[in-house]
Design an enzyme around this catalytic site. Structure first.
Site, PDB file in Angstrom:
ATOM      1  N   HIS A 189     -20.662 -25.773  41.295  1.00 24.81           N
ATOM      2  CA  HIS A 189     -20.725 -25.372  39.893  1.00 24.81           C
ATOM      3  C   HIS A 189     -22.003 -24.639  39.569  1.00 24.81           C
ATOM      4  CE1 HIS A 189     -17.296 -28.123  39.068  1.00 24.81           C
ATOM      5  NE2 HIS A 189     -16.959 -26.985  38.528  1.00 24.81           N
ATOM      6  N   ARG A 291      -9.766 -20.197  33.689  1.00 26.88           N
ATOM      7  CA  ARG A 291      -9.757 -21.614  34.093  1.00 26.88           C
ATOM      8  C   ARG A 291      -9.536 -22.476  32.851  1.00 26.88           C
ATOM      9  NH1 ARG A 291     -14.201 -19.810  37.871  1.00 26.88           N
ATOM     10  NH2 ARG A 291     -13.700 -20.593  39.945  1.00 26.88           N
ATOM     11  N   ARG A 329      -4.503 -19.642  34.441  1.00 28.89           N
ATOM     12  CA  ARG A 329      -4.218 -20.694  35.424  1.00 28.89           C
ATOM     13  C   ARG A 329      -3.886 -21.977  34.684  1.00 28.89           C
ATOM     14  NH1 ARG A 329      -8.571 -22.593  39.761  1.00 28.89           N
ATOM     15  NH2 ARG A 329      -9.595 -23.544  37.981  1.00 28.89           N
ATOM     16  N   GLU A 417      -4.791 -21.788  47.886  1.00 25.94           N
ATOM     17  CA  GLU A 417      -6.021 -22.578  48.048  1.00 25.94           C
ATOM     18  C   GLU A 417      -5.867 -23.574  49.191  1.00 25.94           C
ATOM     19  OE1 GLU A 417      -7.969 -23.348  43.855  1.00 25.94           O
ATOM     20  OE2 GLU A 417      -5.873 -23.945  43.822  1.00 25.94           O
ATOM     21  N   ASN A 440     -12.651 -20.560  47.196  1.00 30.05           N
ATOM     22  CA  ASN A 440     -13.535 -21.734  47.161  1.00 30.05           C
ATOM     23  C   ASN A 440     -12.823 -22.939  47.781  1.00 30.05           C
ATOM     24  OD1 ASN A 440     -14.968 -19.975  45.591  1.00 30.05           O
ATOM     25  ND2 ASN A 440     -14.451 -20.952  43.657  1.00 30.05           N
ATOM     26  N   ASP A 441     -11.611 -23.202  47.268  1.00 27.15           N
ATOM     27  CA  ASP A 441     -10.872 -24.336  47.811  1.00 27.15           C
ATOM     28  C   ASP A 441     -10.255 -24.000  49.160  1.00 27.15           C
ATOM     29  OD1 ASP A 441     -11.205 -26.614  46.174  1.00 27.15           O
ATOM     30  OD2 ASP A 441     -10.148 -25.567  44.590  1.00 27.15           O
ATOM     31  N   ARG A 451     -16.834 -28.699  49.202  1.00 34.68           N
ATOM     32  CA  ARG A 451     -17.543 -27.527  48.657  1.00 34.68           C
ATOM     33  C   ARG A 451     -18.855 -27.897  47.978  1.00 34.68           C
ATOM     34  NH1 ARG A 451     -13.254 -25.490  44.054  1.00 34.68           N
ATOM     35  NH2 ARG A 451     -14.990 -24.507  43.001  1.00 34.68           N
ATOM     36  N   CYS A 488      -9.638 -14.634  43.719  1.00 30.92           N
ATOM     37  CA  CYS A 488     -10.343 -15.012  42.493  1.00 30.92           C
ATOM     38  C   CYS A 488     -11.413 -16.072  42.756  1.00 30.92           C
ATOM     39  CB  CYS A 488      -9.371 -15.505  41.433  1.00 30.92           C
ATOM     40  SG  CYS A 488      -8.520 -17.021  41.897  1.00 30.92           S
TER      41      CYS A 488
HETATM   42  C1  PEP Z   1     -11.011 -21.450  44.053  1.00 29.03           C
HETATM   43  O1  PEP Z   1     -10.771 -22.570  44.516  1.00 29.03           O
HETATM   44  O2  PEP Z   1     -11.423 -20.489  44.739  1.00 29.03           O
HETATM   45  C2  PEP Z   1     -10.829 -21.199  42.616  1.00 29.03           C
HETATM   46  C3  PEP Z   1     -10.909 -19.980  42.121  1.00 29.03           C
HETATM   47  O3  PEP Z   1     -10.642 -22.289  41.815  1.00 29.03           O
HETATM   48  P1  PEP Z   1     -11.843 -23.277  41.334  1.00 29.03           P
HETATM   49  O4  PEP Z   1     -13.143 -22.697  41.810  1.00 29.03           O
HETATM   50  O5  PEP Z   1     -11.751 -23.363  39.848  1.00 29.03           O
HETATM   51  O6  PEP Z   1     -11.467 -24.546  42.022  1.00 29.03           O
HETATM   52 MG    MG Z   2      -9.773 -24.024  43.284  1.00 31.09          MG
END
Ligand code: PEP
Ligand code: MG
Length: 558
Positions: A189, A291, A329, A417, A440-441, A451, A488
């Site tokens: 974050h 989000r 989303r 993801e 990210n996921d 992460r 994204c």
């Molecule tokens: C991701 O996982 O890349 C994503 C865009 O979702 P978040 O970062 O909100 O989990």
């Molecule tokens: Mg994600």
């Protein structure tokens, strides 16, 4: 004395400023130095407690006076809780039974935590406040600064162990010129917040909290180097050069395309009406990731369909127009984004638990009501509205979701993801209109690396060849189906990686609005053929740093 600390670079740019260290816990060294506190008797220990509590409560009241609305209310309530007579009695009782002051406070707070948790509801939610008060009181007792983000005056480099979304709500980029944290990886974050603010950021900088107090820091968000007390003239010159370079980027005005005119949709990631409205003024073709769950982090109960529709309409409205669209989303509640009214509590392993679309398996109502609200907002605003689900793992999930979305007249997609979704990309695309890769996921699940784990930052790196392979599979499926496949996750915000993604066949890149110009300017300087060469070079590399170097080499050779 330490002169440079290296961390993981997450938001490029150079910034210079005095360190402002915000600590989230009392250091074990200070606790052991304090020992039993040297109090002659229980009364003296209790007097020390009273003095510490009074200072903490005064701090809350001062902050409340400077805040407004709900924030002021919460801070005033915290002041009341800190000076609670019941809490004081519990401390006294623990002292009388032979404990020294720090354990007496610690155990009194834990006794209250147990009682509050047992009461459930609103009281249970005060547990975080109680623990925060404990940390603040203990910090005062041992002579350390209280935790929390207190900025004082003037621009500062904010240094912390880690930052929660609540710590950073409302940070002003004029006041905070860079973020440096000990914990967190490139997709934490802290990184997401820094990108939103458009300020340089380095995470995983081990040792920075202990070293930075009272020193000036030069933060290089491109290399991850944090220099302590750099040569003033040299640092100022480097920062000036960076300002000039950034001004050049600011002149890039879109639309997204390579030097040989291959179009790439550049989109913004947004969280609420304010960030959407700000993004709409920039050179973007719309929103690639709204989000929705971030608007509900502090909500105890599910907002009504009408309230949700008003919020979504506020985000959609600025993107009304021919060439723009917004990807909404559905709720990604759970794991790192707990939502009181949706998250399943007490899961053993929330990242692999009932999060995202999985919440609808047992209760479809939550998803249905959200889709109704999105459809209402889309009708009201006339904005082209696409809807996607997070955490999709099977083709059946994609089919059911697409049916629910299309029955409301909206465009349906799913996020990639989970590695299974990438491996089944062809079949997923037979069911939906588009895919959006959440790197990210996808990185977290491909590499089996949390992460948020700073120790694993080298694994939670989207340049990992295994992650790039899955992106390549998914993008190729999109090309075969003639359907859009975007990225994204935070990977889209890395200008060099953006070129690689385009070379792999990705059709849109969605990122924090502040990252759009650097990415757009970089893409404008390379041809599609070069992007493809960069992609092949990165895929063939042995590890992330070799992949970066190989991609850079393609540009250098020209
Ligand atoms: C991701 O996982 O890349 C994503 C865009 O979702 P978040 O970062 O909100 O989990
Ligand atoms: Mg994600």
């Amino acid at each position: 004395m330490v002169t440079t600390i290296h961390g993981t670079p997450v938001v490029p740019g150079l910034a210079l400023g005095p360190a402002r260290v915000t600590v989230s816990d009392v250091s074990p060294e200070a606790i052991s130095r304090y020992g039993d506190g040297g109090h002659a008797d229980d009364d003296q220990a209790l007097a020390a407690y009273d003095a510490a509590v009074a200072t903490v409560a005064e701090g809350f009241r001062a902050k409340a006076a400077a805040a407004d609305g709900a924030t002021a209310g919460v801070l005033t309530a915290s002041a009341g809780l800190a000076t609670d007579r019941g809490l004081r009695s519990a401390v006294r009782k623990n002292l009388r039974s032979g404990e020294t002051l720090l354990p007496a406070v610690d155990h009194a707070v834990e006794q209250f935590v147990t009682v509050f948790t047992g009461m459930g509801g609103l009281m249970a939610e005060r547990v975080t406040d109680l623990r925060d008060i404990r940390t603040r009181v203990m910090a005062r007792l041992v002579g350390e600064p209280e935790p929390g983000v207190s900025l004082g005056t003037g621009p500062v480099v904010l240094v912390a162990t880690d930052l929660a979304p609540a710590d950073t709500a409302g940070l002003d980029p004029q006041q905070v010129v860079a973020l440096v944290t000990e914990r967190g990886g490139p997709t934490s974050h802290t990184a997401i917040i820094a990108r939103q603010l458009g300020i340089p950021c380095v995470v995983g900088a081990t040792g920075i909290v202990a070293a930075a107090e009272g020193r000036t820091l030069l933060v290089d968000g491109a290399t991850g180097a944090v220099q302590l007390d750099p040569d003033a003239a040299e640092a100022a010159a480097r920062v000036q050069q960076d300002v000039t370079d950034r001004a050049a980027l600011a002149r890039w005005s879109g639309p997204g395309r390579t030097s040989d005119d291959h179009p790439v949709k550049l989109l913004a990631n947004v969280a609420d009406v304010a960030s959407a409205t700000a993004a709409a003024d920039g050179p973007v073709s719309g929103v690639g990731l709204f989000r929705t769950e971030l608007s509900f982090l502090d909500r105890e109960s599910e907002p009504s369909v009408e309230e949700q529709a008003d919020l979504y309409a506020g985000v959609l409205a600025p993107f009304h127009g021919e060439d723009r669209h917004v990807v909404v989303r559905t709720l990604d509640a759970g794991s790192d984004k707990p939502i009181a009214f949706a998250t399943h509590p007490d899961e053993e392993n929330p990242a692999l638990g009932v999060r995202g679309l999985r919440l609808s398996f047992t209760d479809h109502g939550l998803l249905d009501r959200q889709l109704d609200a999105i459809a209402d907002a889309a009708n009201r605003t006339g904005t082209s509205t696409w809807v996607m689900a997070p955490m999709v793992a099977t083709v059946d999930e994609a089919r059911d979701f697409a049916a629910a979305v299309r029955s409301r007249g909206l465009v349906a997609g799913v996020m990639v993801e989970v590695p299974s979704a990438a491996l089944l990309a062809d079949r997923m695309l037979a069911e939906v209109d588009f895919l959006s890769i959440g790197t990210n996921d996808l990185t977290q699940y491909t590499m089996a690396a949390d992460r948020m784990a700073s120790d694993l930052a080298h694994l939670t790196d989207p340049w990992q060849p295994a992650v790039l392979q899955l992106v390549a599979l998914t993008a190729a499926a999109g090309q075969r189906a003639g359907k859009p496949v975007g990225v994204c996750g935070e990977a889209a915000a890395d200008p060099l990686l953006a070129c690689v993604l385009v070379g792999l066949g990705i059709t849109s890149l969605s990122m924090a609005a502040a990252a759009v110009r650097p990415v757009g300017a970089r893409l404008a300087g390379v041809s599609l053929e070069q992007c493809r060469e960069m992609a092949n070079a990165a895929l063939a590399a042995a590890n992330p740093s070799a992949a970066r170097e190989a991609a850079l080499m393609v540009v250098a050779v020209g």
